[in-house]
Design an enzyme around this catalytic site. Structure first.
Site, PDB file in Angstrom:
ATOM      1  N   GLY A   1     -15.767 -16.350 -40.306  1.00 21.49           N
ATOM      2  CA  GLY A   1     -15.749 -15.481 -39.146  1.00 21.49           C
ATOM      3  C   GLY A   1     -17.154 -15.373 -38.593  1.00 21.49           C
ATOM      4  O   GLY A   1     -18.130 -15.664 -39.290  1.00 21.49           O
TER       5      GLY A   1
ATOM      6  N   GLN B   1     -23.904 -11.532 -34.195  1.00 23.36           N
ATOM      7  CA  GLN B   1     -24.540 -12.486 -35.119  1.00 23.36           C
ATOM      8  C   GLN B   1     -25.129 -13.673 -34.355  1.00 23.36           C
ATOM      9  O   GLN B   1     -25.906 -14.434 -34.907  1.00 23.36           O
ATOM     10  CB  GLN B   1     -23.526 -13.000 -36.135  1.00 23.36           C
ATOM     11  CG  GLN B   1     -23.046 -11.932 -37.102  1.00 23.36           C
ATOM     12  CD  GLN B   1     -22.147 -12.534 -38.147  1.00 23.36           C
ATOM     13  OE1 GLN B   1     -20.954 -12.667 -37.931  1.00 23.36           O
ATOM     14  NE2 GLN B   1     -22.716 -12.937 -39.283  1.00 23.36           N
TER      15      GLN B   1
ATOM     16  N   CYS C   1     -21.895 -13.135 -46.015  1.00 22.52           N
ATOM     17  CA  CYS C   1     -22.098 -13.006 -44.575  1.00 22.52           C
ATOM     18  C   CYS C   1     -23.207 -13.953 -44.153  1.00 22.52           C
ATOM     19  O   CYS C   1     -24.236 -14.028 -44.822  1.00 22.52           O
ATOM     20  CB  CYS C   1     -22.484 -11.570 -44.249  1.00 22.52           C
ATOM     21  SG  CYS C   1     -22.747 -11.270 -42.497  1.00 22.52           S
ATOM     22  N   LEU C   2     -22.981 -14.667 -43.049  1.00 24.67           N
ATOM     23  CA  LEU C   2     -24.012 -15.602 -42.585  1.00 24.67           C
ATOM     24  C   LEU C   2     -25.293 -14.863 -42.183  1.00 24.67           C
ATOM     25  O   LEU C   2     -26.361 -15.476 -42.148  1.00 24.67           O
ATOM     26  CB  LEU C   2     -23.482 -16.419 -41.406  1.00 24.67           C
ATOM     27  CG  LEU C   2     -22.284 -17.329 -41.725  1.00 24.67           C
ATOM     28  CD1 LEU C   2     -21.805 -18.034 -40.456  1.00 24.67           C
ATOM     29  CD2 LEU C   2     -22.634 -18.348 -42.807  1.00 24.67           C
TER      30      LEU C   2
ATOM     31  N   HIS D   1     -14.278  -7.078 -41.732  1.00 23.42           N
ATOM     32  CA  HIS D   1     -15.687  -7.491 -41.808  1.00 23.42           C
ATOM     33  C   HIS D   1     -16.239  -7.754 -40.404  1.00 23.42           C
ATOM     34  O   HIS D   1     -17.342  -7.300 -40.069  1.00 23.42           O
ATOM     35  CB  HIS D   1     -15.784  -8.744 -42.694  1.00 23.42           C
ATOM     36  CG  HIS D   1     -17.157  -9.299 -42.870  1.00 23.42           C
ATOM     37  ND1 HIS D   1     -17.803  -9.332 -44.091  1.00 23.42           N
ATOM     38  CD2 HIS D   1     -18.025  -9.854 -41.976  1.00 23.42           C
ATOM     39  CE1 HIS D   1     -19.006  -9.886 -43.928  1.00 23.42           C
ATOM     40  NE2 HIS D   1     -19.163 -10.222 -42.658  1.00 23.42           N
ATOM     41  N   GLU D   2     -15.471  -8.485 -39.586  1.00 23.37           N
ATOM     42  CA  GLU D   2     -15.976  -8.852 -38.251  1.00 23.37           C
ATOM     43  C   GLU D   2     -16.003  -7.654 -37.301  1.00 23.37           C
ATOM     44  O   GLU D   2     -16.945  -7.501 -36.525  1.00 23.37           O
ATOM     45  CB  GLU D   2     -15.145  -9.990 -37.659  1.00 23.37           C
ATOM     46  CG  GLU D   2     -15.136 -11.288 -38.477  1.00 23.37           C
ATOM     47  CD  GLU D   2     -16.512 -11.761 -38.894  1.00 23.37           C
ATOM     48  OE1 GLU D   2     -17.502 -11.542 -38.157  1.00 23.37           O
ATOM     49  OE2 GLU D   2     -16.622 -12.346 -39.990  1.00 23.37           O
TER      50      GLU D   2
ATOM     51  N   HIS E   1     -19.005  -5.655 -37.964  1.00 26.27           N
ATOM     52  CA  HIS E   1     -20.196  -6.212 -37.305  1.00 26.27           C
ATOM     53  C   HIS E   1     -20.332  -5.674 -35.883  1.00 26.27           C
ATOM     54  O   HIS E   1     -21.427  -5.316 -35.436  1.00 26.27           O
ATOM     55  CB  HIS E   1     -20.103  -7.746 -37.203  1.00 26.27           C
ATOM     56  CG  HIS E   1     -20.649  -8.476 -38.393  1.00 26.27           C
ATOM     57  ND1 HIS E   1     -21.929  -8.296 -38.872  1.00 26.27           N
ATOM     58  CD2 HIS E   1     -20.097  -9.423 -39.189  1.00 26.27           C
ATOM     59  CE1 HIS E   1     -22.128  -9.085 -39.910  1.00 26.27           C
ATOM     60  NE2 HIS E   1     -21.021  -9.777 -40.131  1.00 26.27           N
TER      61      HIS E   1
HETATM   62 NI    NI Z   1     -20.691 -11.224 -41.586  1.00 25.77          NI
END
Ligand code: NI
Length: 176
Positions: free
Chosen positions: A49, A54, A102-103, A144-145, A148
């Site tokens: 995701g 991000q 997470c990236l 999670h997304e 963000h």
């Molecule tokens: Ni993330």
């Protein structure tokens, strides 16, 4: 399409609530290109995701896709899903704890409690409203997304940091 630079923990864009996208702007070339680039970026870095902040863009857009990811080898597949202005409502009170990374928090994993099932209301990339219900890993990624997009990262959701693990050690001691 382009691979976008991913913001990392410490960049203020990750901590700022993202702005809703006016539905009539979703079809614009700028938003469509952003969505394409976010998909390309998610795939390039083998994420499951990616939220727009991000990619340094404070708009309520996220992309989700799970295709036998080396980062999450045990995760079930989820088809490519674009969510814009998402509203997430838990279904029931059942929660489950599982590993997340997470990236924007590179090379770390930790166990995060999430609702087991959620209802999602959002716009798709054609600007049409849609709704779905999701369970388990798909529900986890949605939470999670959307976190963000509200300036929240998975570390904030951990009950404590004792399971926080470097990816190399996680692969060695926890995988499988
Ligand atoms: Ni993330």
């Amino acid at each position: 399409m382009a691979i976008l630079k991913v913001s990392r923990l410490g960049h203020p864009v990750l901590r700022s609530p993202a702005q809703p996208v006016p539905p009539e702007e979703i079809a614009s070339p700028g938003i469509q290109r952003l969505i394409d680039d976010m998909i390309e970026t998610m795939r390039e870095y083998q994420g499951v995701g990616l939220a727009a902040n991000q990619a340094h863009v404070s708009k309520q857009i996220a992309v989700i896709e799970v295709q036998r990811s080396p980062r999450y080898p045990e995760a079930p597949e989820v088809p490519l899903t674009v969510i814009i202005n998402p509203v997430v409502t838990p279904i029931g009170e059942s929660m489950a704890e599982d590993w997340e990374g997470c990236l924007s928090v590179p090379d770390l994993r930790g166990r995060v409690p999430r609702y087991s099932a959620v209802h999602l209301r959002a716009y798709d990339r054609a600007g049409h409203p849609f709704e779905l219900t999701a369970e388990d890993f798909f529900a986890r990624v949605i939470q999670h997304e959307t976190d963000h997009l509200n300036g929240i990262v998975f570390l904030d959701r951990m009950e404590n940091l004792s399971t926080l693990a470097h990816l190399a050690e996680w692969n060695r001691y926890w995988l499988g």
